[in-house]
Every structure is written in structure tokens, then in C-alpha cells.
Design a protein around this motif. Structure first.
Motif, PDB file in Angstrom:
ATOM      1  N   THR A 287      25.966 -43.691 -12.320  1.00  0.00           N
ATOM      2  CA  THR A 287      25.622 -45.055 -12.730  1.00  0.00           C
ATOM      3  C   THR A 287      25.579 -45.937 -11.487  1.00  0.00           C
ATOM      4  O   THR A 287      26.221 -45.635 -10.482  1.00  0.00           O
ATOM      5  N   ASP A 289      26.415 -48.697  -8.843  1.00  0.00           N
ATOM      6  CA  ASP A 289      27.591 -49.462  -8.452  1.00  0.00           C
ATOM      7  C   ASP A 289      27.274 -50.130  -7.125  1.00  0.00           C
ATOM      8  O   ASP A 289      27.184 -49.467  -6.093  1.00  0.00           O
ATOM      9  N   ASP A 310      28.301 -52.400 -11.872  1.00  0.00           N
ATOM     10  CA  ASP A 310      29.748 -52.257 -11.667  1.00  0.00           C
ATOM     11  C   ASP A 310      30.237 -50.866 -12.066  1.00  0.00           C
ATOM     12  O   ASP A 310      31.371 -50.688 -12.487  1.00  0.00           O
ATOM     13  N   GLY A 311      29.340 -49.871 -11.964  1.00  0.00           N
ATOM     14  CA  GLY A 311      29.760 -48.504 -12.240  1.00  0.00           C
ATOM     15  C   GLY A 311      29.709 -48.118 -13.703  1.00  0.00           C
ATOM     16  O   GLY A 311      30.066 -46.997 -14.051  1.00  0.00           O
ATOM     17  N   THR A 312      29.263 -49.018 -14.579  1.00  0.00           N
ATOM     18  CA  THR A 312      29.069 -48.643 -15.983  1.00  0.00           C
ATOM     19  C   THR A 312      27.575 -48.436 -16.221  1.00  0.00           C
ATOM     20  O   THR A 312      26.765 -48.672 -15.337  1.00  0.00           O
TER      21      THR A 312
END
Lengths: 359, 158
Positions: A287, A289, A310-312
């Protein structure tokens, strides 16, 4: 001193295909001030990143604007790819370039038609749109969609153009260019067009730079700024020189677009000749980031997608600055001094795309 | 008023769409599709229009403008909602600013599906709308006739 009156222009107006509202302050027939107001098409697309996964948002990005749809998708995908460190295969880059330039061709021919309609040259309007249909036929043939293509995705492209089809496109370019030059000749050399446009609403080079004009509006005032020069997609390999005019009037803005039509045809020709074999996409893992300012040159100028992950699987923030928004301050500068009858032509000369502007 | 069927004038308004359907509406008027050969003309004036082509899901700021345009059009009139956004909000349905469909603001007679709707479908939608326009016209003419004969009957009796 003549009395001042305020004439509302828009949101629903015969020359505007889209709603924008301008309050024109007039002294007799002369415009002295302009107060723009926007928001008629604001949908709130930036917030949708929190509801759609980052790979799905490409479809939303395409629908920011139906005219430069492919380039919005391209700009978004390039941003996400940069954050995730994905290297797109060369063939995909060339295909993206070909489709981008096809979009630019259809956008510029659309604008040339609307502009001709704006100055009352109905015949030229019809001729431009007739030519535009042949570009749309190519887009439909290669992508499946006339105005919304849906071929760009994070990591590459979704469809290939076969060799036979590419050769066919290459053969069709010469007769197409001949027809474009026929109508381009009218825009550039016809006396009535020149009489109507030359010297109308001049924007100087310094003003264009200070007010942050982008795209053909800036280039017509002599600011040689074209984001394709930075060589995203395959533009770096193709060698590219921006089209620049110096007069800064409506005629120069028209001339830049006419010459960009020729330049686009040339770019497509070279891209078809040089396109390498290879895969179309790479697998996307993980994902996004990080953050990135992604920039692409659209028909109307430079578009900026600011993306932060944000990594989601949902991006945290997207911010989209479109070219027409940047060109509204120059428009407000250009209009004072023009006659009321020239207002539609001047407004159209920045090629306003309100769906883009308001997202 | 039989000319309505032979030469309907259309009014086009973009109520928060992405532009895709709008340029397809304009494409209908240009040489490849050329609806002008049927007498269909794109007018900018609501007072001259019979058919209202509307695209997009309508946002809060557009709501009043759309109502205003609709009210200015003379009867009989038909509304054609073009594209999936005009039908339900489409891809923008979840956006905070979108009302979600033209029929939440003004009555709609024909829905044209598609994202973006193709010119052939838009022309088909307008042709369907013309049938509805004709029905509305006959109804109005019938009502006017009934009123007229009632008035005459009342006039004779007094």
C-alpha cells in the motif's frame, strides 16, 4: 463619468457549456471589473479517497473531467507509482503517451470549435468537431470508450494496441494532419478571425508569470512552460519543444493551440514508430506510504495531484489543483477593457473547464 | 402547436457532471450525428426550449439554478436526465455535496443511462421524450377545449 452597471454572466449562458458565474461591472459597453464566482459543479471528489481504495480511485480521478479524463488518471497513477516505487514498463509508458496526445487532440479540436462558435463562425465550429470525431473513433477503437477511457491503472495500462492497429493509426495520421492544417490555416490566416482576435485582451509575459498562468494561456504570453519537457511517460525519449507565442492576445492563445494540434500529431507519429515490445503492467504489491506532488501537462495546462498515503489501502489525502483554477486570475486581469460583446470570446480563450476547476 | 414534434428546441444544462455527457450532447449537434436535420436546435434561452437535457447529480449550489431554469420553461415541457449521475448520482453518489439524482429536484420524464452516455443513446432519449411531449400537448389541448366548452355552456345559460 458614465454610470456603472453590473451584468451577470452565467451560470446558464448560451456560450458556456458549463456553469461559471461572472459579475461584469460595465461602464457603457466597456468592462471595468470582473467578479468571478464558482462552485456550481463542486462535488467533493478529494474526500472520496477515504472511501475508495487507492486502485479504485483511478476511476474517480478519470471523472474529475470528461475532456482530459485520461490525463487525470495518468497524473494520479504516476503519483501513486512514485510513492510506491513502481517502475512502469516502457511499452505502457508509450501507450500512455499515445492516449494522452489523442486526448489533447480531441480537447484542442473541441476548444477550437467552441471558440469559433463563440466568435460566430458556425462553419468552422462544425468542421473542427467533424475532425474531432475521427480522434474519438481511434480512442473508442483502442480503449473502448469515447470520452472516458478507463485504460490507465496503477502499475501500467489495461489494454494493448496491436501492431496492425498501430500501423493503421500511423497511416491515418498524414491525411488527418492535412485536414487539420486546412482548418488551422483558417484560424491563423483568415482576415475576419484576425480582425476579431488580434490585440484583444493582452496579457503580458510578466503578468502571466506573476498571476500563475499555466498551459497555452501562459505560453501565448511568451512563458515557455510546458510540463511535458520534464519527460514523464515517454516524452523524455520523444524529444519535445513547447509551442510559444509572444503577443499574449486572444489570437496568440488560439495560435498556440492550433500549433499544438500539429505538435501532438507529430508526437503520436514518433511514439508509434519508436514503441518497444514488452509487458503492459507490473504487479502492485503493498500500500502507498508517503507523499508526492504529481504533475502532468493537460490540454489546458499543468495539473497537480498531491497524494499522501499512510500505509492503508485508502489514501489519507488528495489535493487536486487544476489548470483552469490557475487561469482564472489571469482571466480577471484580461477582461477589463474589453467590450461586452467580446466577453464570451475572452472567457473562452483560457479554455475554461469548470468540472476540472471545482472537482 | 403541431410544430413541436417536428422541431423541438433543446436546452442543455450541466448540473455537476464531469463534462463527459455534456460534450456528448454537443457532439449530437455536430456533423457526424447532426440532429439539426430533424429540426432540433440547441438554444440558450429557457423560454424558447421544449426539451430540457440535464446532466450530473446536482449539488447544493446548482439546485436553485436548475429549479429556476425548469420553472422558466413554458408548458408543455419534458426533462431528459442524461448519464448515470443524473439518474442516481452515479460514481459521485457518496460525495458530501451531491443531492443524488435530478428527480430529487425536478420531475424527470426520460432517463438515459451510461457513463458517459453515447450520442446514439442521447438521441434515442430525446426521441422518446418527444412522444411524451406530444402526449402532454394533447392533454393540455384537451383540457383547454373542455374549459372553453364549459365556458361557452355557462355563457349561453346566463
Amino acid at each position: 463619468m458614465p454610470e456603472r452597471i453590473v451584468v451577470p454572466f452565467g451560470p446558464q449562458h448560451p456560450v458556456l457549456p458549463e456553469p461559471i458565474h461572472l459579475d461584469l461591472v460595465l461602464e457603457d459597453e466597456k468592462v471595468v471589473d470582473v467578479i468571478p464566482s464558482i462552485g456550481y459543479i463542486h462535488r467533493g471528489l478529494e474526500q472520496l479517497v477515504q472511501k475508495r481504495e487507492f486502485t479504485e480511485y483511478v476511476y474517480v480521478a478519470e471523472r474529475i473531467c470528461g475532456i482530459c479524463s485520461f490525463m487525470h488518471a495518468l497524473c494520479y497513477c504516476q503519483g501513486v507509482e512514485h510513492i510506491m516505487g513502481i517502475e512502469v514498463p516502457d511499452r505502457a509508458k508509450y501507450l500512455r503517451t499515445i492516449w494522452s496526445e489523442c486526448s489533447r487532440l480531441h480537447s484542442h479540436l473541441l476548444w477550437l470549435g467552441l471558440f469559433a462558435d463563440g466568435m460566430g463562425f458556425e462553419n468552422l465550429f462544425m468542421r473542427s468537431w467533424q475532425l474531432r470525431e475521427s480522434v474519438l473513433d481511434v480512442l473508442e477503437d483502442t480503449t473502448g470508450g469515447r470520452v472516458i477511457q478507463g485504460t490507465c491503472k496503477v502499475g501500467g495500462v489495461r489494454r494493448d494496441i496491436e501492431k496492425g492497429k498501430l500501423d493503421e493509426m500511423h497511416r491515418a495520421l498524414d491525411p488527418f494532419e492535412e485536414k487539420c492544417r486546412e482548418i488551422g490555416d483558417v484560424f491563423l490566416n483568415d482576415d475576419t478571425v484576425k480582425y476579431r482576435l488580434q490585440g484583444l485582451s493582452v496579457l503580458s509575459k510578466d503578468e502571466a508569470y506573476a498571476l500563475g498562468a499555466v498551459g497555452p494561456t501562459a505560453r501565448a504570453s511568451g512563458v515557455p512552460m510546458d510540463h511535458r519537457e520534464t519527460g514523464y511517460a515517454a516524452y523524455g525519449d520523444l524529444g519535445f519543444k513547447p509551442v510559444v507565442e509572444t503577443a499574449g492576445d486572444c489570437y496568440a492563445r488560439c495560435a498556440v493551440r492550433v500549433k499544438e494540434v500539429y505538435a501532438s500529431i507529430d508526437l503520436i507519429r514518433r511514439a508509434i514508430e519508436q514503441i518497444p515490445e514488452g509487458p503492459l503492467d507490473v504487479k502492485v504489491k503493498g500500500t502507498p506510504d508517503g507523499e508526492y506532488f504529481s504533475r502532468v501537462e493537460q490540454p489546458r495546462g499543468e495539473v497537480i495531484h498531491y497524494l499522501r498515503g499512510d500505509g492503508t489501502k485508502h489514501l489519507a489525502r488528495a489535493r487536486i489543483r487544476t489548470p483552469t483554477l490557475a487561469n482564472i486570475p489571469p482571466l480577471v486581469k484580461m477582461l477589463p477593457g474589453a467590450q461586452l460583446a467580446d466577453v464570451p470570446v475572452v472567457v473562452l480563450s483560457i479554455d475554461p473547464c469548470i468540472s476540472c476547476t471545482e472537482r | 402547436m403541431a410544430f413541436l414534434k417536428r422541431s423541438p428546441w433543446i436546452l442543455h444544462y450541466d448540473a455537476s457532471s464531469c463534462n463527459g455527457c455534456d460534450i456528448e450532447v454537443l457532439a449530437c449537434l455536430t456533423p457526424l450525428y447532426d440532429v439539426e436535420r430533424f429540426g432540433i436546435i440547441n438554444t440558450g434561452n429557457p423560454k424558447h426550449a421544449d426539451v430540457f437535457l440535464i446532466t450530473g447529480g446536482i449539488n447544493e449550489q446548482n439546485r436553485e439554478v436548475v429549479k429556476n431554469i425548469y420553472e422558466q420553461m413554458p408548458e408543455p415541457k419534458v426533462v431528459v436526465a442524461i448519464g448515470v449521475c443524473a439518474a442516481s448520482g452515479g460514481i459521485f453518489r457518496e460525495c458530501y455535496n451531491i443531492v443524488g439524482g435530478v428527480d430529487k429536484v425536478i420531475p424527470v420524464d426520460v432517463y438515459v443511462p451510461g457513463c458517459a452516455a453515447r450520442p446514439e443513446m442521447i438521441i434515442d432519449g430525446v426521441v422518446t421524450a418527444l412522444g411524451i411531449l406530444e402526449e402532454k400537448r394533447e392533454k393540455m389541448a384537451g383540457a383547454a377545449q373542455t374549459k372553453e366548452s364549459a365556458r361557452r355552456a355557462a355563457g349561453e345559460s346566463t
